[in-house]
Design a protein around this motif. Structure first.
Motif, PDB file in Angstrom:
ATOM      1  N   ALA A  24     -63.286 -65.783  -9.963  1.00  0.00           N
ATOM      2  CA  ALA A  24     -64.390 -65.898  -9.009  1.00  0.00           C
ATOM      3  C   ALA A  24     -64.721 -67.350  -8.679  1.00  0.00           C
ATOM      4  O   ALA A  24     -65.077 -67.663  -7.535  1.00  0.00           O
ATOM      5  CB  ALA A  24     -65.626 -65.188  -9.567  1.00  0.00           C
ATOM      6  N   GLY A  61     -66.563 -57.132 -12.389  1.00  0.00           N
ATOM      7  CA  GLY A  61     -67.719 -57.976 -12.132  1.00  0.00           C
ATOM      8  C   GLY A  61     -68.568 -58.103 -13.374  1.00  0.00           C
ATOM      9  O   GLY A  61     -68.482 -57.278 -14.291  1.00  0.00           O
ATOM     10  N   VAL A  79     -67.684 -61.810  -9.409  1.00  0.00           N
ATOM     11  CA  VAL A  79     -66.977 -60.617  -8.941  1.00  0.00           C
ATOM     12  C   VAL A  79     -65.542 -61.036  -8.671  1.00  0.00           C
ATOM     13  O   VAL A  79     -65.294 -62.034  -7.986  1.00  0.00           O
ATOM     14  CB  VAL A  79     -67.629 -60.040  -7.667  1.00  0.00           C
ATOM     15  CG1 VAL A  79     -66.807 -58.866  -7.127  1.00  0.00           C
ATOM     16  CG2 VAL A  79     -69.065 -59.621  -7.942  1.00  0.00           C
ATOM     17  N   HIS A  80     -64.607 -60.277  -9.235  1.00  0.00           N
ATOM     18  CA  HIS A  80     -63.198 -60.594  -9.014  1.00  0.00           C
ATOM     19  C   HIS A  80     -62.902 -60.521  -7.513  1.00  0.00           C
ATOM     20  O   HIS A  80     -63.354 -59.591  -6.831  1.00  0.00           O
ATOM     21  CB  HIS A  80     -62.307 -59.617  -9.787  1.00  0.00           C
ATOM     22  CG  HIS A  80     -60.901 -60.090  -9.872  1.00  0.00           C
ATOM     23  ND1 HIS A  80     -60.021 -59.979  -8.818  1.00  0.00           N
ATOM     24  CD2 HIS A  80     -60.220 -60.715 -10.881  1.00  0.00           C
ATOM     25  CE1 HIS A  80     -58.861 -60.506  -9.165  1.00  0.00           C
ATOM     26  NE2 HIS A  80     -58.953 -60.959 -10.413  1.00  0.00           N
ATOM     27  N   PRO A  81     -62.141 -61.472  -6.986  1.00  0.00           N
ATOM     28  CA  PRO A  81     -61.828 -61.452  -5.547  1.00  0.00           C
ATOM     29  C   PRO A  81     -61.245 -60.128  -5.056  1.00  0.00           C
ATOM     30  O   PRO A  81     -61.491 -59.731  -3.918  1.00  0.00           O
ATOM     31  CB  PRO A  81     -60.818 -62.599  -5.392  1.00  0.00           C
ATOM     32  CG  PRO A  81     -61.167 -63.545  -6.496  1.00  0.00           C
ATOM     33  CD  PRO A  81     -61.608 -62.664  -7.649  1.00  0.00           C
ATOM     34  N   ASP A  82     -60.507 -59.411  -5.901  1.00  0.00           N
ATOM     35  CA  ASP A  82     -59.942 -58.117  -5.503  1.00  0.00           C
ATOM     36  C   ASP A  82     -61.021 -57.076  -5.231  1.00  0.00           C
ATOM     37  O   ASP A  82     -60.755 -56.061  -4.591  1.00  0.00           O
ATOM     38  CB  ASP A  82     -59.008 -57.576  -6.588  1.00  0.00           C
ATOM     39  CG  ASP A  82     -57.742 -58.400  -6.742  1.00  0.00           C
ATOM     40  OD1 ASP A  82     -57.457 -59.249  -5.860  1.00  0.00           O
ATOM     41  OD2 ASP A  82     -57.041 -58.206  -7.757  1.00  0.00           O
ATOM     42  N   HIS A  84     -64.108 -57.892  -3.864  1.00  0.00           N
ATOM     43  CA  HIS A  84     -65.064 -58.341  -2.851  1.00  0.00           C
ATOM     44  C   HIS A  84     -65.243 -57.284  -1.766  1.00  0.00           C
ATOM     45  O   HIS A  84     -64.305 -56.600  -1.387  1.00  0.00           O
ATOM     46  CB  HIS A  84     -64.597 -59.648  -2.211  1.00  0.00           C
ATOM     47  CG  HIS A  84     -64.789 -60.838  -3.099  1.00  0.00           C
ATOM     48  ND1 HIS A  84     -64.400 -62.105  -2.734  1.00  0.00           N
ATOM     49  CD2 HIS A  84     -65.334 -60.971  -4.343  1.00  0.00           C
ATOM     50  CE1 HIS A  84     -64.701 -62.945  -3.703  1.00  0.00           C
ATOM     51  NE2 HIS A  84     -65.250 -62.281  -4.690  1.00  0.00           N
ATOM     52  N   GLY A  85     -66.473 -57.138  -1.306  1.00  0.00           N
ATOM     53  CA  GLY A  85     -66.774 -56.197  -0.232  1.00  0.00           C
ATOM     54  C   GLY A  85     -66.906 -54.752  -0.674  1.00  0.00           C
ATOM     55  O   GLY A  85     -67.021 -53.858   0.160  1.00  0.00           O
ATOM     56  N   LYS A  86     -66.920 -54.505  -1.975  1.00  0.00           N
ATOM     57  CA  LYS A  86     -66.991 -53.130  -2.489  1.00  0.00           C
ATOM     58  C   LYS A  86     -68.332 -52.809  -3.138  1.00  0.00           C
ATOM     59  O   LYS A  86     -68.462 -51.799  -3.811  1.00  0.00           O
ATOM     60  CB  LYS A  86     -65.845 -52.879  -3.470  1.00  0.00           C
ATOM     61  CG  LYS A  86     -64.479 -53.001  -2.806  1.00  0.00           C
ATOM     62  CD  LYS A  86     -63.353 -52.742  -3.764  1.00  0.00           C
ATOM     63  CE  LYS A  86     -62.016 -52.874  -3.026  1.00  0.00           C
ATOM     64  NZ  LYS A  86     -60.879 -52.718  -3.918  1.00  0.00           N
ATOM     65  N   GLY A  89     -71.147 -56.856  -6.351  1.00  0.00           N
ATOM     66  CA  GLY A  89     -72.186 -57.870  -6.451  1.00  0.00           C
ATOM     67  C   GLY A  89     -73.574 -57.303  -6.202  1.00  0.00           C
ATOM     68  O   GLY A  89     -74.531 -57.636  -6.910  1.00  0.00           O
ATOM     69  N   GLU A 118     -71.788 -69.786   0.829  1.00  0.00           N
ATOM     70  CA  GLU A 118     -71.809 -68.329   0.929  1.00  0.00           C
ATOM     71  C   GLU A 118     -73.025 -67.761   0.192  1.00  0.00           C
ATOM     72  O   GLU A 118     -73.667 -66.836   0.671  1.00  0.00           O
ATOM     73  CB  GLU A 118     -70.534 -67.719   0.318  1.00  0.00           C
ATOM     74  CG  GLU A 118     -69.244 -68.193   0.942  1.00  0.00           C
ATOM     75  CD  GLU A 118     -68.658 -69.451   0.312  1.00  0.00           C
ATOM     76  OE1 GLU A 118     -67.465 -69.698   0.527  1.00  0.00           O
ATOM     77  OE2 GLU A 118     -69.389 -70.183  -0.394  1.00  0.00           O
ATOM     78  N   ASN A 119     -73.321 -68.335  -0.974  1.00  0.00           N
ATOM     79  CA  ASN A 119     -74.440 -67.846  -1.778  1.00  0.00           C
ATOM     80  C   ASN A 119     -75.780 -68.085  -1.090  1.00  0.00           C
ATOM     81  O   ASN A 119     -76.712 -67.303  -1.249  1.00  0.00           O
ATOM     82  CB  ASN A 119     -74.440 -68.518  -3.147  1.00  0.00           C
ATOM     83  CG  ASN A 119     -73.213 -68.177  -3.950  1.00  0.00           C
ATOM     84  OD1 ASN A 119     -72.528 -67.201  -3.679  1.00  0.00           O
ATOM     85  ND2 ASN A 119     -72.915 -68.989  -4.945  1.00  0.00           N
TER      86      ASN A 119
END
Length: 149
Positions: A24, A61, A79-82, A84-86, A89, A118-119
């Motif tokens: 991450a 995560g 959160v593991h990049p794999d 992201h968007g799920k 977080g 981004e944060n």
């Protein structure tokens, strides 16, 4: 354990905690010019102290939290990049709020590097307000808080 469950990390999770944290935060090294603090944390000690909570099997995560007298400090969220968007977080941030409430704490505090822009977009969406910007050594940070009551 379901993929949605968030549970205290165990000693067996330490390698995964390190791997997810590194995955991450590694992309930020070049941008901020230093190794992000969560990557240098003593994951074994944090897990043993009950500060780390994980989700996913395998772990996708995690959060590192620390209770203080007047707030819950969110030391790290990864959160593991794999994943992201799920929603990993989002679930972790909601867990942190619930944990603070369960401990009777009125707010959650965190900080993020000023160059992790981004944060700065994410935290206000979850009710965090910017309190101050403060530089400590090589780290220029935005400090946030979320009042729960």
């Amino acid at each position: 354990m379901t993929s949605e469950e968030i549970r205290p990390a165990t000693a067996a999770d330490v390698p995964a905690v390190k791997a997810v944290t590194d995955a991450a935060y590694t992309p930020y090294i070049e941008r901020i010019g230093v190794t992000p603090v969560p990557m240098t944390a003593d994951h074994t000690a944090n897990v043993a102290a009950g500060k780390v909570f994980v989700t996913g099997d395998p772990v996708l995560g995690l959060v590192v939290i620390e209770a203080h007298e007047d707030h819950l400090f969110l030391d790290s969220i990864a959160v593991h990049p794999d994943a992201h968007g799920k929603g990993v977080g989002r679930r972790l941030l909601h867990f942190v709020d619930a944990r603070a409430r369960a401990l009777g704490l009125p707010e959650v505090r965190l900080y993020t590097n000023a160059l992790m822009w981004e944060n700065q977009k994410i935290y206000p969406k979850y009710g965090y307000e910017l309190v101050e910007r403060r530089a400590v050594g090589p780290y220029d940070r935005f400090h946030y808080r979320k009042r729960l009551i």
